[in-house]
Each structure stands twice: as C-alpha cells, then as structure tokens.
Design a protein around this motif. Structure first.
Motif, PDB file in Angstrom:
ATOM      1  N   HIS A   1       1.892   9.495  -2.289  1.00  0.00           N
ATOM      2  CA  HIS A   1       0.676   8.746  -2.605  1.00  0.00           C
ATOM      3  C   HIS A   1      -0.521   9.484  -2.015  1.00  0.00           C
ATOM      4  CE1 HIS A   1      -2.409   5.640  -2.318  1.00  0.00           C
ATOM      5  NE2 HIS A   1      -1.844   5.181  -3.411  1.00  0.00           N
ATOM      6  N   PRO A   2      -1.635   9.587  -2.772  1.00  0.00           N
ATOM      7  CA  PRO A   2      -2.790  10.362  -2.289  1.00  0.00           C
ATOM      8  C   PRO A   2      -3.324   9.917  -0.931  1.00  0.00           C
ATOM      9  CG  PRO A   2      -3.251   9.333  -4.457  1.00  0.00           C
ATOM     10  CD  PRO A   2      -1.797   9.112  -4.154  1.00  0.00           C
TER      11      PRO A   2
ATOM     12  N   ARG B   1       3.123  -1.761  -6.467  1.00  0.00           N
ATOM     13  CA  ARG B   1       2.400  -0.515  -6.259  1.00  0.00           C
ATOM     14  C   ARG B   1       1.235  -0.731  -5.308  1.00  0.00           C
ATOM     15  NH1 ARG B   1       1.503   2.363 -12.086  1.00  0.00           N
ATOM     16  NH2 ARG B   1       3.619   3.167 -12.292  1.00  0.00           N
ATOM     17  N   HIS B   2       0.634   0.380  -4.937  1.00  0.00           N
ATOM     18  CA  HIS B   2      -0.553   0.388  -4.083  1.00  0.00           C
ATOM     19  C   HIS B   2      -1.573  -0.656  -4.553  1.00  0.00           C
ATOM     20  CE1 HIS B   2      -3.415   2.264  -1.333  1.00  0.00           C
ATOM     21  NE2 HIS B   2      -4.299   2.341  -2.305  1.00  0.00           N
ATOM     22  N   GLY B   3      -1.883  -1.612  -3.705  1.00  0.00           N
ATOM     23  CA  GLY B   3      -2.902  -2.616  -4.034  1.00  0.00           C
ATOM     24  C   GLY B   3      -2.356  -3.920  -4.586  1.00  0.00           C
TER      25      GLY B   3
ATOM     26  N   LEU C   1       0.858  -1.187   0.000  1.00  0.00           N
ATOM     27  CA  LEU C   1       0.000   0.000   0.000  1.00  0.00           C
ATOM     28  C   LEU C   1       0.896   1.240   0.000  1.00  0.00           C
ATOM     29  CD1 LEU C   1      -2.480  -1.216   2.773  1.00  0.00           C
ATOM     30  CD2 LEU C   1      -3.009  -1.025   0.324  1.00  0.00           C
ATOM     31  N   GLY C   2       0.422   2.314  -0.624  1.00  0.00           N
ATOM     32  CA  GLY C   2       1.187   3.565  -0.601  1.00  0.00           C
ATOM     33  C   GLY C   2       2.184   3.667  -1.734  1.00  0.00           C
TER      34      GLY C   2
ATOM     35  N   LEU D   1      -1.502   7.889   1.406  1.00  0.00           N
ATOM     36  CA  LEU D   1      -0.485   7.595   2.415  1.00  0.00           C
ATOM     37  C   LEU D   1       0.648   8.607   2.457  1.00  0.00           C
ATOM     38  CD1 LEU D   1      -0.503   3.754   2.246  1.00  0.00           C
ATOM     39  CD2 LEU D   1      -0.329   5.055   4.360  1.00  0.00           C
ATOM     40  N   GLY D   2       0.587   9.629   1.595  1.00  0.00           N
ATOM     41  CA  GLY D   2       1.683  10.595   1.593  1.00  0.00           C
ATOM     42  C   GLY D   2       2.965   9.929   1.161  1.00  0.00           C
ATOM     43  N   GLY D   3       4.042  10.179   1.938  1.00  0.00           N
ATOM     44  CA  GLY D   3       5.364   9.721   1.525  1.00  0.00           C
ATOM     45  C   GLY D   3       5.757   8.364   2.048  1.00  0.00           C
ATOM     46  N   LYS D   4       4.796   7.491   2.371  1.00  0.00           N
ATOM     47  CA  LYS D   4       5.209   6.203   2.931  1.00  0.00           C
ATOM     48  C   LYS D   4       4.599   4.997   2.220  1.00  0.00           C
ATOM     49  CE  LYS D   4       1.836   6.377   6.604  1.00  0.00           C
ATOM     50  NZ  LYS D   4       1.518   7.065   7.842  1.00  0.00           N
TER      51      LYS D   4
END
Ligand code: MD6
Ligand code: FE
Length: 214
Positions: free
Chosen positions: A198-199, A172-174, A149-150, A201-204
C-alpha cells in the motif's frame, strides 16, 4: 456495460451485513492520513505487542488508546485502564478518532456513540484473527466500529453461532464496518492477510476497533 467493471463497482459499494450491520466503503478515506499520524503517536507511547491468550500467541500485534484497552495473558482477556507493559494509562483517544467512530455509528442510526476504548491492530502478511464474538464489553448493544487502513483483508462476518458460515468481505484502505444492536454479538474474524503493498503503509494493515466497554 463491461461485466468485470460492473462486478468491481458493486463489490466496493456500501453493503448491509445485517439489520444493524454495514460496511461503509471509503468512510475513513478523507481522514486516513491524520488517523495514521495518530496511530504512530499512540504506538510510540504504547508499542504494538503480540499478546498471549489462553489459545496461544496472537499473530496480530496490538496496542490501544482510550480510557480502557483490550489486553490478554495466558489466563484470559480483559479490559484494563493500565497498559500492563508500561504500568501507565493507555494514551488518550485523539478527538479525531472519537469523531470517526461517532460519525460511522451515526450512519447506522446509533446516535451519540461515545466509545471508551480503541483497539489498534497491526496485520502483516499471514496475520489472522479467528472467528470470535466481542463479549467482554459491558454494553452489548452499542456498536463495534472497525476501520481498515493499508493493505486489504478479508473480513469474516458470521452469525450468532460459531458454526454459521461467515460471509467474506474484502475490506480496503478507508473502509469502515459497523455492527451493533441485534447484530452486536455476530461472530467475526479476519482471514490470513495476503502479501500486498500500500502506498502509505507498505506491506501492512492497520485496523482500529472502537468499543463501549462499560
Ligand atoms: C480486526 N478485530 O482486527 C478485528 N475483537 O479487523 C477484532 O475483531 C477484535 O482485535 C476482539 C478483540 C480484539 C480484536
Ligand atoms: Fe472482535
């Protein structure tokens, strides 16, 4: 067809990494918001911490949920039913997490997967995980299920020997990676994470890794 477009599409479709190992693109996407809410709740009860290992302090911050959690100190690694920081059991594994792991394992033919541990890793830019085998678990056939995630990361997926050159797979995310059976003891790791936003999670980057430890 435009060559670049084609390259991007093939890079992000499901991909076999071995006879019983596969990256499932976007498998956790529909459940991502709920997974992140669950992670926040778990981390409120069992905060992320940078574990010390015989090799030094990890750049990744970790916590766990489930009947057992992976932990470490200067003497070595182990699974423990108790969070050594709090002296209490790890937070229970939410059914939704259990179901994600079961469904992803089933997609590779591992029916009835029932993990007892979920290790939650938090990566910031620069965090990495060196190549290693997961061999602290009693069950070395049941798969490891790893959900990302993120921000993206490069997952390194090697062979049965440390020196086998690993494949580099952008996760990637997901995305969910599953490795079990004949591929269960393959070396793997995560390259140093690059800064990104990431929209949700920000920077993590958050990684959930499920195991059957007994
Ligand atoms: C990941 N983590 O964070 C993969 N293995 O993407 C692992 O492979 C792992 O975090 C053994 C013990 C702790 C881990
Ligand atoms: Fe591992």
């Amino acid at each position: 067809m435009n060559g670049d477009l084609f390259a991007d599409e093939t890079r992000f479709t499901d991909e076999a990494l071995g006879e019983q190992a596969r990256v499932l693109r976007g498998f956790a996407l529909a459940r991502a918001d709920a997974l992140l809410a669950a992670v926040e709740e778990i981390a409120a009860a069992a905060p992320f911490r940078h574990l010390v290992t015989p090799a030094g302090t990890m750049s990744v911050a970790m916590t766990n949920c489930g009947e057992r959690g992976w932990t470490s100190d200067a003497r070595g690694y182990r699974y423990s039913a108790i969070d050594p920081d709090s002296g209490r059991p790890w937070p229970a594994m939410p059914p939704m997490l259990r179901e994600l792991a079961r469904d992803a394992a089933a997609a590779l033919g591992f029916a009835g997967y029932a993990p007892d541990a979920c290790l939650i890793n938090r990566y910031l830019p620069g965090s990495r995980m060196g190549l290693h085998q997961d061999r602290d678990e009693g069950d070395k056939v049941a798969p490891i299920v790893s959900a990302s995630l993120g921000i993206p990361a490069i997952f390194l997926f090697g062979g049965m020997k440390r020196n086998d050159r690993p494949r580099r797979i952008e996760v990637r995310h997901g995305d969910v990676v599953v490795w079990g059976g004949v591929d269960r003891l393959r070396y793997h790791g995560v390259a140093p994470v690059k800064p990104a936003l990431h929209p949700l999670l920000g920077g993590k980057r958050i990684n959930l890794t499920f195991r059957k430890t007994v």
